[in-house]
Scaffold this active site. Sequence first.
Site, short mmCIF file in Angstrom:
data_model
loop_
_atom_site.label_atom_id
_atom_site.label_comp_id
_atom_site.label_asym_id
_atom_site.label_seq_id
_atom_site.Cartn_x
_atom_site.Cartn_y
_atom_site.Cartn_z
N GLU A 62 -37.78 14.85 112.30
CA GLU A 62 -39.01 14.12 112.67
C GLU A 62 -39.60 14.76 113.90
O GLU A 62 -38.87 15.10 114.84
CB GLU A 62 -38.74 12.65 112.99
CG GLU A 62 -38.37 11.79 111.83
CD GLU A 62 -38.22 10.31 112.20
OE1 GLU A 62 -38.88 9.84 113.15
OE2 GLU A 62 -37.43 9.64 111.53
N GLU A 72 -31.46 7.70 113.11
CA GLU A 72 -31.45 7.45 114.57
C GLU A 72 -30.35 6.47 114.97
O GLU A 72 -30.59 5.46 115.62
CB GLU A 72 -32.82 6.95 115.02
CG GLU A 72 -33.90 8.02 114.85
CD GLU A 72 -35.21 7.69 115.52
OE1 GLU A 72 -35.51 6.49 115.68
OE2 GLU A 72 -35.95 8.62 115.88
C1 BG6 Z 1 -38.63 7.29 114.71
C2 BG6 Z 1 -38.29 6.55 113.44
O1 BG6 Z 1 -38.07 6.61 115.77
O2 BG6 Z 1 -39.94 7.30 115.13
C3 BG6 Z 1 -39.45 6.38 112.48
O3 BG6 Z 1 -37.22 7.15 112.76
C4 BG6 Z 1 -40.68 6.03 113.28
O4 BG6 Z 1 -39.12 5.39 111.55
C5 BG6 Z 1 -41.01 7.18 114.21
O5 BG6 Z 1 -41.79 5.72 112.50
C6 BG6 Z 1 -42.26 7.00 115.01
O6 BG6 Z 1 -42.24 5.76 115.67
P1 BG6 Z 1 -43.40 4.70 115.49
O7 BG6 Z 1 -42.92 3.48 116.14
O8 BG6 Z 1 -44.60 5.29 116.14
O9 BG6 Z 1 -43.58 4.56 114.03
#
Ligand code: BG6
Length: 473
Positions: free
Chosen positions: A371, A184
């Site tokens: 993701e 990211e």
């Molecule tokens: C993304 C990141 O922004 O979102 C992850 O690459 C992160 O590391 C994921 O865990 C979800 O966000 P969060 O804050 O709910 O863990």
Amino acid sequence: MAKFPKNFLWGGATSAAQIEGGRCLDGKGLCHLDYVYFRGPKTPCNFMLKKDLEKARAEETTLNFPNRRGIDFFHRYKEDIALLAEMGFKSFRMSISWTRLFPTGLEETPDPEGVRFYHDVFAELHRYGIEPLVTMIHYELPIIFVEKYDGWVSPEVIPYCFRYLKFLIDEYKDEVKYWLTFNEINNTINFLPDNMPDEYFQDAYQHLHNQFVASAKAVKIGHEIDPDNMIGCMICGITYYPHTDDPKDILFNRHKWEKGIFYCGDVQCFGYYPTYAKRLWDEHNVKLDVTEEDLKDLKEGTIDIYTFSYYMSQSVTTHKGEEVTRGNMSTGTRNEYIQYSDWGWGFDPDGLQYYLEMIYNRYERPLIVTENGLGAYDTVEEDGSIHDDYRIDYFRKHIASMKKAVENGVDLLGYTTWGPIDLVAASTGEMRKRYGFIYVDKHDDGTGTLARSRKDSFYWYKKVIASNGEDLE
Ligand code: BG6
């Protein structure tokens, strides 16, 4: 009707800091993520400054630092990988901890124990035919660079980082083919509010430039080491919409895409700064320190695959007084056509199709959704079962959207959900915000047996993979 390709990389994604634990075990050094505290300020996960570190250190004995514990993947990786294999995973996205290999970041040679740990993890994955998809830097920065240089703002970090990146690609060349440089990468600039003083923008754009250079150097050497390596960028993909049809909002939205999404993708895919970059810099009086050598590196180190996370869409407006909603580290105006998660993230499967088609048309490079997932509260029933239909519903709709993009010609190589096993939340350090198909008995205060169990979504995703995305019921 097009189907997902035969070798589609179905799987899940994690990061070292959020799962490994084992802080300081086998010589691991400290990175800035070891100082991100429970529900602390949101930006330090990608951008920690000296003052953030000083605050965390001043209260080191009382604050809760969940990344130091993770979910103990360090000791339980065999059990965890066996569960992923049971779901039929074809790929597993994980990251390598820079400070497990180079404990302070300054060493010339890595720690052999750390090196061995990742060989063991890759061997275990390959035993089940699971392809590792490896993020080289998932936010992590050895603490010394925060202390000495305010992190990536200084180009002095580049040679140390390059030593680490080159080492990885060389050492694990027989085990890893898919590499992602920075997780990211666009967050640094995308989430910086427009009303911040100019010096923040100066630092943020310089920070990004230095990361672009380090990334391009890694891509270049990665191709020299093995021309078959597939090396990608990783962008935080948010689909932006104009909140109204006021032409000012339409223009504002376009500029939001340029600043937040395209800026980083364009430099890494095309190998040079786009025309609109000058407008972005001028808006905040930014003077980038760029050398001829840097420009050459950017040109010669363009990526092979575009990968991105996708959790939400956001509506943006120039109008004042609209209701604001929050994402991970970003904000937008409330959109009445979409649903919101328990944490206020805009749940929008159509936005995923929009993003895939928009990005593929722009770059015409293979894509991977690295993701996508729903952070939610889960309830464990008395018999231990967990009925997470809300998660199944979320994934069903997003996979259906991805399929439409594939039907429309998008070259999509894979889909790794975030995170297939419950892990520490990056933005808040919470465990109660659960993403997994696999439940981990661990709680925000650090208690819990760490036992793993299967949620309903575990069996559902297994069926999806077995049918190559055809059976979503
Ligand atoms: C993304 C990141 O922004 O979102 C992850 O690459 C992160 O590391 C994921 O865990 C979800 O966000 P969060 O804050 O709910 O863990």
